[in-house]
Motif scaffolding. Structure first.
Motif, PDB file in Angstrom:
ATOM      1  N   SER A  56       1.962   6.932  -6.694  1.00 27.12           N
ATOM      2  CA  SER A  56       0.932   7.860  -7.174  1.00 27.12           C
ATOM      3  C   SER A  56       1.271   9.308  -6.781  1.00 27.12           C
ATOM      4  O   SER A  56       0.866  10.245  -7.435  1.00 27.12           O
ATOM      5  CB  SER A  56      -0.459   7.458  -6.664  1.00 27.12           C
ATOM      6  OG  SER A  56      -0.472   7.504  -5.260  1.00 27.12           O
ATOM      7  N   SER A  57       2.055   9.486  -5.689  1.00 28.28           N
ATOM      8  CA  SER A  57       2.466  10.844  -5.292  1.00 28.28           C
ATOM      9  C   SER A  57       3.747  11.256  -6.019  1.00 28.28           C
ATOM     10  O   SER A  57       4.236  12.363  -5.824  1.00 28.28           O
ATOM     11  CB  SER A  57       2.746  10.923  -3.793  1.00 28.28           C
ATOM     12  OG  SER A  57       1.874  10.131  -3.063  1.00 28.28           O
TER      13      SER A  57
ATOM     14  N   LYS B 281       1.066   4.128  -2.864  1.00 27.94           N
ATOM     15  CA  LYS B 281       0.800   5.531  -2.495  1.00 27.94           C
ATOM     16  C   LYS B 281       1.944   6.424  -2.948  1.00 27.94           C
ATOM     17  O   LYS B 281       1.741   7.478  -3.537  1.00 27.94           O
ATOM     18  CB  LYS B 281       0.668   5.642  -0.964  1.00 27.94           C
ATOM     19  CG  LYS B 281      -0.771   5.695  -0.475  1.00 27.94           C
ATOM     20  CD  LYS B 281      -0.799   6.245   0.940  1.00 27.94           C
ATOM     21  CE  LYS B 281      -1.223   5.149   1.899  1.00 27.94           C
ATOM     22  NZ  LYS B 281      -1.033   5.499   3.308  1.00 27.94           N
ATOM     23  N   ASN B 282       3.181   5.978  -2.662  1.00 25.14           N
ATOM     24  CA  ASN B 282       4.361   6.769  -3.028  1.00 25.14           C
ATOM     25  C   ASN B 282       4.465   6.931  -4.535  1.00 25.14           C
ATOM     26  O   ASN B 282       4.834   7.987  -5.032  1.00 25.14           O
ATOM     27  CB  ASN B 282       5.645   6.107  -2.497  1.00 25.14           C
ATOM     28  CG  ASN B 282       5.787   6.279  -0.998  1.00 25.14           C
ATOM     29  OD1 ASN B 282       5.110   7.110  -0.394  1.00 25.14           O
ATOM     30  ND2 ASN B 282       6.649   5.491  -0.388  1.00 25.14           N
TER      31      ASN B 282
ATOM     32  N   ILE C 119       0.853  -1.206   0.000  1.00 23.28           N
ATOM     33  CA  ILE C 119       0.000   0.000   0.000  1.00 23.28           C
ATOM     34  C   ILE C 119       0.882   1.247   0.000  1.00 23.28           C
ATOM     35  O   ILE C 119       0.641   2.205  -0.741  1.00 23.28           O
ATOM     36  CB  ILE C 119      -0.954  -0.017   1.217  1.00 23.28           C
ATOM     37  CG1 ILE C 119      -1.969  -1.154   1.061  1.00 23.28           C
ATOM     38  CG2 ILE C 119      -1.664   1.323   1.407  1.00 23.28           C
ATOM     39  CD1 ILE C 119      -2.673  -1.563   2.339  1.00 23.28           C
ATOM     40  N   GLU C 120       1.947   1.224   0.822  1.00 23.75           N
ATOM     41  CA  GLU C 120       2.869   2.364   0.935  1.00 23.75           C
ATOM     42  C   GLU C 120       3.543   2.638  -0.400  1.00 23.75           C
ATOM     43  O   GLU C 120       3.643   3.784  -0.844  1.00 23.75           O
ATOM     44  CB  GLU C 120       3.924   2.034   2.003  1.00 23.75           C
ATOM     45  CG  GLU C 120       4.684   3.222   2.548  1.00 23.75           C
ATOM     46  CD  GLU C 120       3.786   4.285   3.183  1.00 23.75           C
ATOM     47  OE1 GLU C 120       4.092   5.465   2.976  1.00 23.75           O
ATOM     48  OE2 GLU C 120       2.793   3.949   3.846  1.00 23.75           O
TER      49      GLU C 120
END
Length: 200
Positions: free
Chosen positions: A142-143, A139-140, A135-136
């Protein structure tokens, strides 16, 4: 080969290995990494137990070097259950399985047998940690924070992690998914291989 400094654990491991057919004269034990490295030049141990809690950085580096020299050897990390991040690092360095200090002899024997027959053990804390790592990373990505280091998990690998993280053991996962236990363990081992191929 056992690289750790707890005589009682050494005795337990020796008893288990004897029951699995390993003769005592082929077992080696040391607390000293330099001694372990010199033994590796002379012997080709197929099963290496290493306590990664003491001097972790040197031990993880040793596992990486060992897997380059003897890629077919089985490396089993020894640690406490609470050290999930360290266990993940050990798997990323090349360990194929683990034992916890508090494990009963039967649990240790089951984990070792699983590894020797080509599988790998897993428990809910580690499954949760791998899923949160995924998940991390997503997220990273997509950021735009870093290159994607998420694991390319198959549907079944993802399902196994989800079921184990909810508290099921490998046998219960096999029963629930109607997939043979050896295939469940093989998928777990495959997940570990993917973790080992991540950048350090």
């Amino acid at each position: 080969m056992m690289i750790e400094d707890q005589p009682l654990l050494n005795q337990q491991l020796e008893m288990i290995l004897m029951r699995l057919g390993y003769p005592t004269e082929l077992m080696m034990s040391t607390q000293n990494l330099a001694e372990a490295e010199s033994w590796l030049q002379q012997h080709l141990p197929n099963l290496i137990f290493i306590d990664v809690e003491v001097d972790s950085i040197a031990k993880l580096s040793f596992i990486r070097q060992l897997k380059k020299i003897h890629p077919d050897s089985y490396v089993i990390a020894i640690l406490t259950q609470q050290q999930t991040a360290l266990l993940f690092d050990a798997i990323q360095s090349g360990a194929q399985g683990y034992l916890f200090h508090h494990h009963t002899e039967a649990e240790m024997q089951n984990n070792i047998k699983s590894i020797l027959r080509g599988g790998a053990p897993i428990h809910h804390d580690l499954a949760q940690y791998i899923l949160s790592h995924q998940i991390e990373c997503i997220k990273n990505k997509s950021s735009g924070l870093e290159e994607n280091s998420a694991l390319s998990l198959t549907t079944i690998e993802f399902e196994i992690l989800n079921l184990v993280s909810s508290g099921l053991n490998s046998q219960q996962v096999a029963d629930q998914t109607h997939i043979p236990l050896y295939k469940i363990e093989g998928n777990i081992k495959n997940t570990y291989r993917k973790i080992a191929s991540l950048e350090h």
